[in-house]
Structure formats: structure tokens, C-alpha cells
Design a protein around this motif. Structure first.
Motif, PDB file in Angstrom:
ATOM      1  N   LYS A  93       0.623  -1.194  -0.016  1.00 20.61           N
ATOM      2  CA  LYS A  93      -0.169  -0.109   0.192  1.00 20.61           C
ATOM      3  C   LYS A  93       0.654   1.566   0.065  1.00 20.61           C
ATOM      4  O   LYS A  93       0.340   2.209   0.841  1.00 20.61           O
ATOM      5  CB  LYS A  93      -1.066   0.187   1.262  1.00 20.61           C
ATOM      6  CG  LYS A  93      -1.456  -1.685   1.257  1.00 20.61           C
ATOM      7  CD  LYS A  93      -2.600  -1.568  -0.126  1.00 20.61           C
ATOM      8  CE  LYS A  93      -3.770  -0.736  -0.614  1.00 20.61           C
ATOM      9  NZ  LYS A  93      -3.923  -1.370  -1.788  1.00 20.61           N
ATOM     10  N   SER A 115      -4.473   2.740   3.943  1.00 17.64           N
ATOM     11  CA  SER A 115      -5.217   2.703   2.745  1.00 17.64           C
ATOM     12  C   SER A 115      -5.254   0.804   2.826  1.00 17.64           C
ATOM     13  O   SER A 115      -5.907   0.316   2.096  1.00 17.64           O
ATOM     14  CB  SER A 115      -3.547   2.671   1.380  1.00 17.64           C
ATOM     15  OG  SER A 115      -3.914   2.343   0.836  1.00 17.64           O
ATOM     16  N   GLU A 116      -4.229   0.037   3.476  1.00 16.28           N
ATOM     17  CA  GLU A 116      -4.840  -1.152   3.803  1.00 16.28           C
ATOM     18  C   GLU A 116      -5.860  -1.749   4.696  1.00 16.28           C
ATOM     19  O   GLU A 116      -6.759  -2.292   4.282  1.00 16.28           O
ATOM     20  CB  GLU A 116      -3.399  -2.041   4.567  1.00 16.28           C
ATOM     21  CG  GLU A 116      -3.641  -3.174   4.809  1.00 16.28           C
ATOM     22  CD  GLU A 116      -2.328  -3.835   5.352  1.00 16.28           C
ATOM     23  OE1 GLU A 116      -2.277  -4.857   5.271  1.00 16.28           O
ATOM     24  OE2 GLU A 116      -1.809  -3.281   5.993  1.00 16.28           O
ATOM     25  N   HIS A 148      -8.797  -1.211   1.458  1.00 18.61           N
ATOM     26  CA  HIS A 148      -8.430  -2.383   0.588  1.00 18.61           C
ATOM     27  C   HIS A 148      -9.233  -3.483   1.525  1.00 18.61           C
ATOM     28  O   HIS A 148      -9.994  -4.307   0.472  1.00 18.61           O
ATOM     29  CB  HIS A 148      -6.830  -1.977   0.578  1.00 18.61           C
ATOM     30  CG  HIS A 148      -6.303  -3.395  -0.236  1.00 18.61           C
ATOM     31  ND1 HIS A 148      -6.790  -3.439  -1.838  1.00 18.61           N
ATOM     32  CD2 HIS A 148      -6.518  -4.512  -0.611  1.00 18.61           C
ATOM     33  CE1 HIS A 148      -6.358  -4.650  -2.005  1.00 18.61           C
ATOM     34  NE2 HIS A 148      -5.588  -5.479  -1.509  1.00 18.61           N
ATOM     35  N   THR A 149      -8.915  -3.652   2.816  1.00 18.72           N
ATOM     36  CA  THR A 149      -8.796  -5.155   3.120  1.00 18.72           C
ATOM     37  C   THR A 149     -10.238  -4.991   3.551  1.00 18.72           C
ATOM     38  O   THR A 149     -11.262  -6.190   3.231  1.00 18.72           O
ATOM     39  CB  THR A 149      -8.067  -5.350   4.803  1.00 18.72           C
ATOM     40  OG1 THR A 149      -7.034  -5.033   4.578  1.00 18.72           O
ATOM     41  CG2 THR A 149      -8.370  -6.727   4.996  1.00 18.72           C
ATOM     42  N   ALA A 191     -12.118  -5.246  -0.007  1.00 18.30           N
ATOM     43  CA  ALA A 191     -12.159  -7.001  -0.283  1.00 18.30           C
ATOM     44  C   ALA A 191     -12.588  -8.002   0.004  1.00 18.30           C
ATOM     45  O   ALA A 191     -13.912  -8.854  -0.668  1.00 18.30           O
ATOM     46  CB  ALA A 191     -10.579  -7.507  -0.246  1.00 18.30           C
ATOM     47  N   GLU A 210      -9.031 -10.174   5.913  1.00 19.95           N
ATOM     48  CA  GLU A 210     -10.303  -9.952   5.391  1.00 19.95           C
ATOM     49  C   GLU A 210     -11.598 -10.749   6.670  1.00 19.95           C
ATOM     50  O   GLU A 210     -12.402  -9.792   6.586  1.00 19.95           O
ATOM     51  CB  GLU A 210     -10.484 -11.015   3.858  1.00 19.95           C
ATOM     52  CG  GLU A 210      -9.433  -9.849   2.876  1.00 19.95           C
ATOM     53  CD  GLU A 210      -9.431 -10.616   1.099  1.00 19.95           C
ATOM     54  OE1 GLU A 210      -9.891 -11.280   2.341  1.00 19.95           O
ATOM     55  OE2 GLU A 210      -8.431 -10.111   0.887  1.00 19.95           O
ATOM     56  N   GLY A 254      -9.200  -0.620  -8.206  1.00 15.19           N
ATOM     57  CA  GLY A 254      -9.269  -1.125  -6.983  1.00 15.19           C
ATOM     58  C   GLY A 254      -7.865  -0.457  -6.395  1.00 15.19           C
ATOM     59  O   GLY A 254      -7.726  -0.670  -5.326  1.00 15.19           O
ATOM     60  N   LYS A 255      -7.199   0.452  -7.306  1.00 14.68           N
ATOM     61  CA  LYS A 255      -6.156   0.867  -6.789  1.00 14.68           C
ATOM     62  C   LYS A 255      -6.370   2.695  -6.564  1.00 14.68           C
ATOM     63  O   LYS A 255      -6.817   3.708  -7.109  1.00 14.68           O
ATOM     64  CB  LYS A 255      -5.057   0.665  -7.522  1.00 14.68           C
ATOM     65  CG  LYS A 255      -4.531  -0.375  -7.680  1.00 14.68           C
ATOM     66  CD  LYS A 255      -3.898  -1.303  -6.628  1.00 14.68           C
ATOM     67  CE  LYS A 255      -3.022  -2.412  -6.963  1.00 14.68           C
ATOM     68  NZ  LYS A 255      -2.331  -3.207  -5.887  1.00 14.68           N
ATOM     69  N   ARG A 298      -7.183   4.352  -3.623  1.00 13.49           N
ATOM     70  CA  ARG A 298      -8.398   5.237  -2.632  1.00 13.49           C
ATOM     71  C   ARG A 298      -8.363   6.087  -2.303  1.00 13.49           C
ATOM     72  O   ARG A 298      -9.250   6.702  -2.166  1.00 13.49           O
ATOM     73  CB  ARG A 298      -9.592   3.882  -3.141  1.00 13.49           C
ATOM     74  CG  ARG A 298     -10.011   3.079  -3.872  1.00 13.49           C
ATOM     75  CD  ARG A 298     -10.692   1.559  -3.200  1.00 13.49           C
ATOM     76  NE  ARG A 298      -9.691   0.138  -2.773  1.00 13.49           N
ATOM     77  CZ  ARG A 298      -9.901  -0.817  -3.095  1.00 13.49           C
ATOM     78  NH1 ARG A 298     -11.018  -1.291  -3.055  1.00 13.49           N
ATOM     79  NH2 ARG A 298      -9.125  -2.385  -2.954  1.00 13.49           N
ATOM     80  N   THR A 356     -12.209   7.498  -1.241  1.00 13.83           N
ATOM     81  CA  THR A 356     -12.573   6.723  -1.327  1.00 13.83           C
ATOM     82  C   THR A 356     -13.849   7.400   0.109  1.00 13.83           C
ATOM     83  O   THR A 356     -13.684   8.813   0.232  1.00 13.83           O
ATOM     84  CB  THR A 356     -11.908   6.197  -0.488  1.00 13.83           C
ATOM     85  OG1 THR A 356     -13.183   5.099   0.814  1.00 13.83           O
ATOM     86  CG2 THR A 356     -10.836   6.227   0.956  1.00 13.83           C
TER      87      THR A 356
END
Length: 353
Positions: free
Chosen positions: A67, A163-164, A167-168, A171, A182, A307-308, A310, A320
Motif C-alpha cells: 500500500k 490505505s490497507e 483495501h482489506t 476485499a 479480510e 481498486g488502486k 482509493r 474513498t
């Protein structure tokens, strides 16, 4: 001068032999033979070329950090004709026991075909934070380990955590088969809730074991991370701890540290440093990049997917919608990471966030 009968017969025989040989060479059989010989020559030349075109072990490995822009780096470097990346986005050879146990030739098989003048590179962000990866790389490359080069992108650890988290969380909502993080992310109401809980857990452990950024190994903290994998949201940003692990196996000259914030704002500057570090022609320049107003990023050609990026867009309107951290939690994280960021300076790594 008259020819004798014997001389005349000899001359006639030689003439007939010459005519016979000439006619034979004009036959289809002779032409076929010439073609076969030509094909043999071509095959020999092809075999010679194949000795130059082959799958090679990477000369360069991108090792992280998750990330911080490894996807963007990959998308930029794929436009340089001297850099060849595998089709698999993240090979995960050294951090995955099953893959690593298949050996060197399996790793080589994952790589693209290159010639002697091209550079093979792979990028797997998890390498930087995985305890056993540096040792495995050095062991696999044996006496050639000193020729290896590494690129690691470090970014603001607080922004990296956020960011992680985003993202998680995203997902976890679409994945049919969830990874551990997740499956656990639903326990937390927000990123602030997650950060507060995990920060308390990590801080308590650090008070117990003391300094973790020295050159010596720290198996206690390594085991703590492995047994409490959720804390990686926090510990992945303790860059000095992980860097010391890499410096036990490789020299600092082999590792190029890239500022992830610069990669977002002025990627052409970062690419200049990378191309110089790799010893390749500086073909990726400022003119190579265009700003994509929809994504809010500089890109070469097509930007990365939805997805990148955000949380890191330079355009506020495309960031986001996930809630930001509360000022209280952000301040607590700044206090937590400050001594570790200072430790990076002792390793001759100066980054401003």
C-alpha cells in the motif's frame, strides 16, 4: 598438334563426367539437399539465439511496502523496454513455503524470457515484512547474492495503515474466499477503532521487550507478529525494524529506498533515480507521464484499475468515502511512529512525510 587416340578418349571421358556432374547438381534432389542444409544452418542460428533468449532469475526484486505504491511502480516500469516483469503480478516465491520448496528452477520458470541485455524484475510487497525472506533470497542466489538489487517504497506509515484498512475492507465485501485479515476486518467499526485496539496491543508488547530496531535479531517480536497477524496493520509501518533485517543479509548499496509520497506527486523524479540505480537508459521522463483527472494520479498509458489508489488520489473528489481517522488516533499514531522514523535517519534513510 594432333591428339593421340588415348588422349582423345581421356578428354571425352572428362567432358562426359563434367556434364554428368553439372546435370546432377541441377536436379530436384540436389535442390532439396541444398534446402535441407539451409534449414540446418537456420536451426543452428536459432539455437544460438535461444542461448541468449532464456528465463533468468531476477536481477532486481521489488520488496515492498504494501500500500505504498508497488502497483504504480510496476505499471511504470513495464513501459521501459529493458525491464521485463513476469505475468504473475506478485510471485510470492520467497514468503510462501510451498512455492519456495519447489526450488530455484521453479522460481526461474515464473520469470519472462529475456535476452542478455534485458533486466528481469519481480515485485512482491510482502517480502519486506516477512522474517525469513532475506535469508532465503541470499541462500538461493548463493555466491551471486551481491549482484542483486532491491527497491523498496516507504510511505507515511499512518496513510499506509489507512490505505490497507480500506483495501482489506473492500476485499472482504467481494471475496468469496477471504484471507485472514479480510475475515477479521468486520470486528472493527472503523479505521480508528482498528488502530486504537491494535496500537494498544503493539505498544504493550514493545514496553515489555524494549528496543526492536537494533542490528540484532528480535525473535520475540517476530513471533508476536506471527501469532497476532492483525497487528501487521501497525507493524508493517515500523520500517526501521524490517530494514535492519534486510541489512543483516545485504549491503545498503544494494537497496534503493523510494519515497512513496514522491512517487505520487512527481513520479518522473523517482523514475530517474530508479533508472540510474539499475544502470538502464533514462527513457521514462516527465514527458512520459500524463495526469488522469478521473483517477487523480500521474500515469503512463492507462491508469491502474478502480481498486488502486482509493485513498491517495491527488484529486479530493475521487478519494474513498470511508471515514478518516479521528485526530486523536492520528496524533497517537504520529507519536508511536516518530522514534521509528528517526531510526531510519540513523540508517542513512531520510524521508519527509
Amino acid at each position: 598438334m594432333r591428339l593421340t587416340k588415348a588422349a582423345l578418349i581421356t578428354s571425352t571421358c572428362l567432358l562426359i563426367l563434367f556434364m554428368y556432374i553439372t546435370n546432377v547438381f541441377k536436379t530436384d534432389e540436389w535442390k532439396k539437399d541444398v534446402k535441407v542444409r539451409g534449414n540446418i544452418q537456420k536451426n543452428l542460428e536459432k539455437q544460438l539465439q535461444q542461448k541468449q533468449l532464456q528465463k533468468r532469475l531476477p536481477q532486481v526484486i521489488g520488496i515492498g511496502v504494501k500500500k505504498c505504491g508497488t502497483g504504480a511502480l510496476r505499471s511504470f516500469l513495464r513501459h521501459h523496454p529493458s525491464i521485463k516483469l513476469p505475468k504473475m503480478i506478485e510471485p510470492h516465491f520467497f514468503d510462501n513455503n510451498s512455492a519456495f520448496n519447489k526450488g530455484r528452477e521453479f522460481y526461474r520458470s515464473m520469470m519472462p524470457i529475456t535476452n542478455e541485455n534485458e533486466t528481469t524484475m519481480e515485485i512482491t510487497p510482502k517480502y519486506y515484512v516477512t522474517e525469513w525472506v532475506p535469508g532465503r533470497i541470499r541462500k538461493l542466489y548463493e555466491e551471486n547474492y551481491k549482484t542483486l538489487k532491491f527497491i523498496v517504497i516507504l510511505c507515511n506509515p499512518i496513510d499506509r495503515l489507512y490505505s490497507e484498512y480500506v483495501h482489506t475492507k473492500a476485499a472482504s465485501q467481494v471475496a468469496s474466499q477471504k484471507y485472514y485479515l479480510e475475515s477479521q476486518i468486520g470486528k472493527y467499526e472503523s479505521v480508528s477503532h482498528l488502530a486504537e485496539n491494535l496500537l494498544h496491543k503493539v505498544s504493550s508488547k514493545l514496553r515489555e521487550i524494549g528496543d526492536i530496531t537494533g542490528p540484532q535479531k528480535n525473535p520475540t517480536f517476530e513471533k508476536f507478529i506471527q501469532d497476532n497477524y492483525e497487528v501487521s496493520f501497525i507493524t508493517n509501518g515500523i520500517y526501521a525494524f524490517h530494514m535492519q533485517r534486510w541489512l543483516r543479509y545485504f549491503s545498503s548499496d544494494q537497496i534503493l529506498v523510494v519515497n512513496g509520497e514522491d512517487l505520487i506527486k512527481e513520479p518522473w523524479t523517482v523514475m530517474k533515480h530508479i533508472q540510474t540505480f539499475l544502470g538502464i537508459e533514462r527513457l521514462l521522463t516527465k514527458e512520459s507521464f500524463k495526469f488522469d483527472t478521473k483517477k487523480g494520479f500521474y500515469c503512463i498509458g492507462r491508469c491502474l484499475g478502480r481498486g488502486k489508489g482509493r485513498t491517495r488520489s491527488l484529486t479530493d473528489k475521487v478519494k474513498t468515502s470511508d471515514a478518516q481517522m479521528t485526530p486523536k488516533i492520528r496524533n497517537a499514531l504520529e507519536d508511536f511512529y516518530l522514534p521509528f522514523n528517526k531510526r531510519l535517519k540513523l540508517l542513512n534513510i531520510t524521508l519527509e512525510w
